[in-house]
Design a protein around this motif. Structure first.
Motif, short mmCIF file in Angstrom:
data_model
loop_
_atom_site.label_atom_id
_atom_site.label_comp_id
_atom_site.label_asym_id
_atom_site.label_seq_id
_atom_site.Cartn_x
_atom_site.Cartn_y
_atom_site.Cartn_z
N GLY A 44 1.13 -1.59 0.43
CA GLY A 44 0.19 -0.28 -0.20
C GLY A 44 0.95 1.19 0.21
N SER A 45 2.32 1.59 0.40
CA SER A 45 2.55 2.55 -0.19
C SER A 45 2.93 3.09 -1.43
CB SER A 45 4.28 2.39 0.92
OG SER A 45 4.60 1.13 0.04
N TRP A 46 3.51 4.36 -1.14
CA TRP A 46 3.70 4.91 -2.78
C TRP A 46 4.92 5.23 -2.74
CZ3 TRP A 46 0.24 5.42 -6.92
CH2 TRP A 46 -0.78 5.49 -6.24
N VAL A 47 5.50 4.73 -3.77
CA VAL A 47 6.77 4.82 -4.11
C VAL A 47 7.02 5.68 -5.36
CG1 VAL A 47 8.07 3.34 -2.72
CG2 VAL A 47 6.70 2.84 -5.63
N SER A 48 8.52 6.20 -5.93
CA SER A 48 8.32 7.14 -7.05
C SER A 48 8.82 6.40 -7.50
CB SER A 48 9.28 8.94 -6.07
OG SER A 48 8.87 9.67 -5.79
N VAL A 49 8.70 6.62 -8.74
CA VAL A 49 9.44 5.76 -10.20
C VAL A 49 10.92 6.71 -10.81
CG1 VAL A 49 9.76 5.23 -12.41
CG2 VAL A 49 7.46 4.68 -10.82
N PRO A 50 11.53 6.45 -10.69
CA PRO A 50 13.05 7.19 -11.49
C PRO A 50 12.74 7.67 -13.12
CG PRO A 50 13.80 6.12 -10.00
CD PRO A 50 12.85 5.67 -9.91
N PRO A 51 12.54 8.66 -12.97
CA PRO A 51 12.07 8.65 -14.70
C PRO A 51 13.23 8.33 -15.23
CG PRO A 51 12.60 11.58 -13.83
CD PRO A 51 12.45 10.13 -12.94
N ASP A 52 13.33 7.86 -16.46
CA ASP A 52 14.44 7.15 -17.77
C ASP A 52 13.74 7.77 -19.10
OD1 ASP A 52 15.90 6.45 -18.77
OD2 ASP A 52 16.42 4.35 -18.11
N GLN A 53 14.51 8.76 -19.88
CA GLN A 53 13.59 8.71 -20.76
C GLN A 53 14.08 7.42 -21.72
OE1 GLN A 53 14.60 12.82 -21.33
NE2 GLN A 53 17.31 12.48 -21.56
N GLU A 54 15.84 7.05 -21.82
CA GLU A 54 15.60 6.04 -22.85
C GLU A 54 15.10 4.61 -22.68
OE1 GLU A 54 19.53 5.74 -24.09
OE2 GLU A 54 17.85 8.50 -24.56
N SER A 55 14.16 4.51 -21.65
CA SER A 55 13.47 2.65 -21.00
C SER A 55 12.15 3.25 -21.21
CB SER A 55 13.95 2.75 -19.62
OG SER A 55 15.19 2.57 -19.74
N PHE A 56 11.01 2.12 -21.30
CA PHE A 56 9.73 2.32 -21.40
C PHE A 56 9.42 1.23 -20.12
CE2 PHE A 56 10.47 2.66 -25.55
CZ PHE A 56 9.06 4.07 -26.21
N PHE A 57 8.31 1.65 -20.01
CA PHE A 57 8.04 1.24 -18.08
C PHE A 57 6.65 0.19 -18.74
CE2 PHE A 57 10.39 4.87 -16.77
CZ PHE A 57 10.33 3.92 -15.89
N ILE A 58 6.26 -1.29 -18.38
CA ILE A 58 5.02 -2.17 -19.06
C ILE A 58 4.42 -1.74 -17.42
CG2 ILE A 58 4.18 -4.28 -19.62
CD1 ILE A 58 6.44 -2.70 -21.71
N VAL A 59 3.04 -1.82 -17.75
CA VAL A 59 2.05 -1.48 -16.72
C VAL A 59 0.54 -2.58 -16.89
CG1 VAL A 59 0.50 -0.14 -15.93
CG2 VAL A 59 2.65 1.15 -16.94
N VAL A 60 1.39 -3.64 -15.71
CA VAL A 60 -0.39 -4.61 -15.77
C VAL A 60 -1.53 -3.86 -15.70
CG1 VAL A 60 -0.86 -6.78 -14.52
CG2 VAL A 60 1.28 -6.07 -14.98
N GLY A 61 -2.41 -4.33 -16.06
CA GLY A 61 -3.26 -3.94 -16.69
C GLY A 61 -4.66 -5.26 -15.69
N ASP A 62 -6.04 -4.27 -15.71
CA ASP A 62 -6.89 -5.36 -14.72
C ASP A 62 -6.99 -6.31 -15.95
OD1 ASP A 62 -7.32 -3.23 -13.20
OD2 ASP A 62 -8.73 -2.68 -13.90
N CYS A 63 -7.14 -6.19 -16.91
CA CYS A 63 -7.39 -7.44 -17.81
C CYS A 63 -6.66 -8.65 -18.20
CB CYS A 63 -7.59 -6.99 -19.56
SG CYS A 63 -8.91 -6.39 -20.07
N LEU A 64 -5.25 -7.87 -17.65
CA LEU A 64 -3.73 -9.06 -17.19
C LEU A 64 -4.54 -9.76 -16.08
CD1 LEU A 64 -1.95 -10.46 -19.14
CD2 LEU A 64 0.44 -8.69 -18.15
N GLN A 65 -4.59 -9.04 -15.14
CA GLN A 65 -5.20 -9.75 -13.61
C GLN A 65 -5.91 -10.77 -13.86
OE1 GLN A 65 -5.56 -6.70 -10.36
NE2 GLN A 65 -7.10 -8.46 -9.44
#
Ligand SMILES: C=C1C[C@]23C[C@@]1(O)CC[C@H]2[C@@]12CC[C@H](O)[C@@](C)(C(=O)O1)[C@H]2[C@@H]3C(=O)O
Ligand code: AKG
Ligand code: FE2
Length: 329
Positions: A229-250
């Motif tokens: 439940g804790s919130w953490v900051s994601v260090p930005p990285d303009q060279e990379s991509f972030f994959i976010v798991v969505g509800d349908c994959l859950q």
């Protein structure tokens, strides 16, 4: 009730930054060119629902050109941008997110994406060639990021030992697959630096689709919620991509992967530009746990639904709602 086109700043929720809101150095990183990336992706999706990918094969010159065009678009006079708004759901939006009263310190362009041929919904500013700021980089970006999403889903299928291997990526490469593309601009706001506060840029939510592929400039602001439940900051990285798991994959994994809650806090000192491609299945596609992922005697945690059902329910919900709740058994 009169609804103002642009909400006043005092309608946007303020967030007091955590005193120890340090960057989360443990964001999983997967190098797609290395052996065992399939297993590493699965572990990251199980543990966090969020993963940074490197060696992704998306040409950086395409990314940079699209970012430069996006910055130019958001620098255009307000009246020009508003010829393509308000977003309903596609088009230019300013501070209002979705149809149900959510607000944030963000302006955006939301495009609907069709699969074959890959194309995006038109908007008035795109139809006036002299005023059109977007060149071929937009289509080139969509093609390259779609390939990345497909590769990632194929690796996830390999890691989960799903047969056939193209079962998951097939959902997003299908002719009828339902994609969205969003360009977000969180303006700099020097006032925020003087107050010990952040404004909500994009309120907390999960993405409804299968996966989303996110990329931003080097400005902070994105946070994810961990399983505790804790919130953490994601260090930005303009060279990379972030994959976010969505509800349908859950749902497809019967809860083995969790769709990650995330949000963006407006940083104040620097503007943030992000680009997110959301990969949804075909509207008629049935979203249910894959039987091959179910252990002996394991029951589905969800009622059966199609992507069209889920989307309809999503557009009736507020951003922060638990949208899967009404589909749980
Ligand atoms: C408040 C809303 C905005 C949203 C549609 C919704 O009614 C609930 C889901 C929201 C969301 C979150 C992820 C993506 O940014 C988005 C495009 C999506 O598919 O679902 C947005 C929707 C939107 O901005 O239209
Ligand atoms: O702008 C960002 O970095 C994230 C935005 C987001 O989560 C979304 O558009 O769904
Ligand atoms: Fe999101």
């Amino acid at each position: 009730m009169v609804v103002l086109a642009n909400p006043a700043l005092d309608e946007i929720p303020l967030v007091r930054p955590q005193k120890h809101g340090a960057f989360f150095s443990a964001i999983p990183v997967v190098d797609l060119s290395r052996p065992f990336s399939a297993e590493a992706l699965v572990k990251a999706c199980e543990d966090v629902g969020f993963v940074k990918v490197i060696n992704h094969n998306v040409p950086m010159d395409v990314v940079q050109r699209l970012e430069a065009e996006t910055v130019k678009f958001f620098e255009m006079p307000q009246v020009f941008k508003e010829t393509s708004g308000p977003a309903d759901p596609f088009g230019y939006g300013n501070k209002r997110i979705g149809p149900n009263g959510d607000v944030g310190l963000v302006e955006y362009l939301l495009f609907g994406i069709t699969s074959k041929p890959l194309s995006y919904t038109s908007m008035s500013f795109l139809e006036e060639p002299s005023a059109c700021l977007f060149g071929p980089a937009l289509s080139e970006y969509l093609v390259a990021v779609k390939k990345l999403a497909s590769d990632v889903l194929e690796l996830i299928a390999e890691g989960l030992k799903i047969e056939p291997r193209d079962l998951l990526n097939g959902l997003v490469t299908d002719e009828q697959s339902d994609g969205l593309f969003r360009l977000n601009h969180y303006p700099r706001c020097p006032l925020l630096e003087r107050l010990d506060r952040s404004w909500t840029g994009f309120g907390e939510h999960t993405d409804p689709q299968i996966i989303s592929v996110l990329r931003s400039n080097n400005t902070t602001g994105l946070q994810i919620s961990l399983k505790n439940g804790s919130w953490v900051s994601v260090p930005p990285d303009q060279e990379s991509f972030f994959i976010v798991v969505g509800d349908c994959l859950q749902v497809l994994t019967n809860g083995r992967f969790k769709s990650v809650r995330h949000r963006v806090l407006a940083n104040g000192s620097k503007s943030r530009v992000s680009m997110i491609y959301f990969f949804g299945p075909p509207p008629a596609g049935k979203i249910a746990p894959l039987s091959q992922l179910m252990g002996e005697g394991e029951q589905s945690k969800y009622k059966e639904f199609t992507w069209a059902d889920y989307k309809k329910a999503a557009y009736k919900s507020r951003l922060g709602d638990n949208r899967l709740g009404q589909f749980e058994k």
